[in-house]
Design a protein around this motif. Structure first.
Motif, PDB file in Angstrom:
ATOM      1  N   LEU A  11       0.927  -1.198  -0.126  1.00  0.00           N
ATOM      2  CA  LEU A  11       0.098  -0.022  -0.013  1.00  0.00           C
ATOM      3  C   LEU A  11       0.802   1.308   0.006  1.00  0.00           C
ATOM      4  O   LEU A  11       2.143   1.075   0.261  1.00  0.00           O
ATOM      5  N   LEU A  12       0.235   2.425  -0.258  1.00  0.00           N
ATOM      6  CA  LEU A  12       1.064   3.574  -0.297  1.00  0.00           C
ATOM      7  C   LEU A  12       0.253   4.658  -0.029  1.00  0.00           C
ATOM      8  O   LEU A  12      -0.917   4.708  -0.195  1.00  0.00           O
ATOM      9  N   ALA A  13       1.045   5.588   1.114  1.00  0.00           N
ATOM     10  CA  ALA A  13       0.302   6.721   1.362  1.00  0.00           C
ATOM     11  C   ALA A  13       1.349   7.876   1.055  1.00  0.00           C
ATOM     12  O   ALA A  13       2.500   7.728   1.660  1.00  0.00           O
ATOM     13  N   ASN A  14       0.948   8.920   0.674  1.00  0.00           N
ATOM     14  CA  ASN A  14       1.638  10.116   0.202  1.00  0.00           C
ATOM     15  C   ASN A  14       1.268  11.484   0.674  1.00  0.00           C
ATOM     16  O   ASN A  14       0.137  11.879   0.733  1.00  0.00           O
ATOM     17  N   ALA A  15       1.836  12.149   1.562  1.00  0.00           N
ATOM     18  CA  ALA A  15       1.625  13.493   2.158  1.00  0.00           C
ATOM     19  C   ALA A  15       2.357  14.676   1.586  1.00  0.00           C
ATOM     20  O   ALA A  15       3.563  14.371   1.340  1.00  0.00           O
ATOM     21  N   ARG A  16       1.851  15.568   1.074  1.00  0.00           N
ATOM     22  CA  ARG A  16       2.156  16.611   0.228  1.00  0.00           C
ATOM     23  C   ARG A  16       3.128  17.657   1.547  1.00  0.00           C
ATOM     24  O   ARG A  16       2.292  18.316   2.479  1.00  0.00           O
ATOM     25  N   LEU A  17       4.315  17.764   1.483  1.00  0.00           N
ATOM     26  CA  LEU A  17       5.298  18.846   2.508  1.00  0.00           C
ATOM     27  C   LEU A  17       5.373  19.864   1.630  1.00  0.00           C
ATOM     28  O   LEU A  17       5.357  21.066   2.336  1.00  0.00           O
TER      29      LEU A  17
END
Length: 245
Positions: free
Chosen positions: A89-95
């Motif tokens: 699975l993949l979780a991506n948070a914008r910094l």
């Protein structure tokens, strides 16, 4: 057997590169002709999710023990490269505009085998020890991404990982044929990939190197195949396809 695994890996990577190159060449041409930017609002999302499908080639970096030079029952001990696959699975948070924080937990099926040339019990005997792993891998990565070029962008990743081996044999009973490995490992990952934006999803082919830092070998002087090894460090090359929304 090793050559067959390596050829299979190269064939897999060749087909993946051809597919990625086809998409890379075709999509910008479509954009230039129609001036359509897919998922334009996606760049402003604070976070998003996806799934990962991957193929891996894994082996050990092996350090021989001093006793290896002092005895002649085992003449050669070498790591072998073998194929496996990953699901994740993949979780991506914008910094920021160019940086993301990415968490990509995966279930990894891998096999890091060892080759021995022995003089005991029979001279010039070839032996292969299979060390199979089912890893729960937890990588945390920083993603550096370029500006979009139409419906495509390039990115690089770097980060750390923690692995838990469900198939580790560190607590197995004594067996003269065993090479024991630890349950846990940690290491670093670096890689690069492309993002291709379609109307409803992002297709992301990616290459990365995933290497362990810790010594996973459980040394036991009573086990002849283990006694000649000082350290084992895990090594893995991974080709991934991420499907993101």
């Amino acid at each position: 057997m090793q050559n067959a695994h390596i050829r299979h890996m190269f064939n897999l990577l060749r087909y993946a590169l051809i597919l990625s190159l086809f998409i890379f060449l075709w999509k910008p041409a479509t954009v230039c002709a129609q001036q359509i930017i897919n998922m334009e609002e996606h760049d402003a999302k604070p976070y998003y999710f996806g799934i990962t499908l991957a193929a891996n080639q894994s082996n050990f970096r092996l350090y021989q023990a001093p006793v290896f030079l002092q005895e002649d029952s085992i003449m050669v001990v070498e790591p072998l490269k073998t194929m496996g696959f990953n699901l994740g699975l993949l979780a991506n948070a914008r910094l920021s505009r160019y940086f993301d924080l990415r968490f990509n937990p995966q279930l990894v099926f891998a096999s890091k085998n060892l080759y021995y040339r022995e003089n005991y019990p029979k001279p010039d005997t070839d032996t292969e020890k299979k060390i199979e792993s089912i890893l729960l891998s937890f990588p945390l990565q920083i993603k550096f991404k370029s500006d979009r070029i139409g419906n495509m962008r390039v990115y690089t990743i770097a980060g750390l990982k923690y692995d838990y081996d469900l198939a580790a044999n560190a607590r197995a009973r004594r067996d003269d044929d065993l090479v024991k490995v630890k349950t846990t490992d940690y290491g670093y990952e670096v890689g690069a990939g492309f993002e291709f934006y379609f109307q409803s999803f992002i297709f992301s082919p990616e290459f990365k190197i995933s290497n362990g830092i810790g010594n996973v070998h459980v040394k036991d002087p009573n086990l002849r195949h283990s006694n000649v090894i000082e350290k084992l460090h895990s090594r893995m090359i991974v080709f991934s396809i991420h499907l993101e929304g």
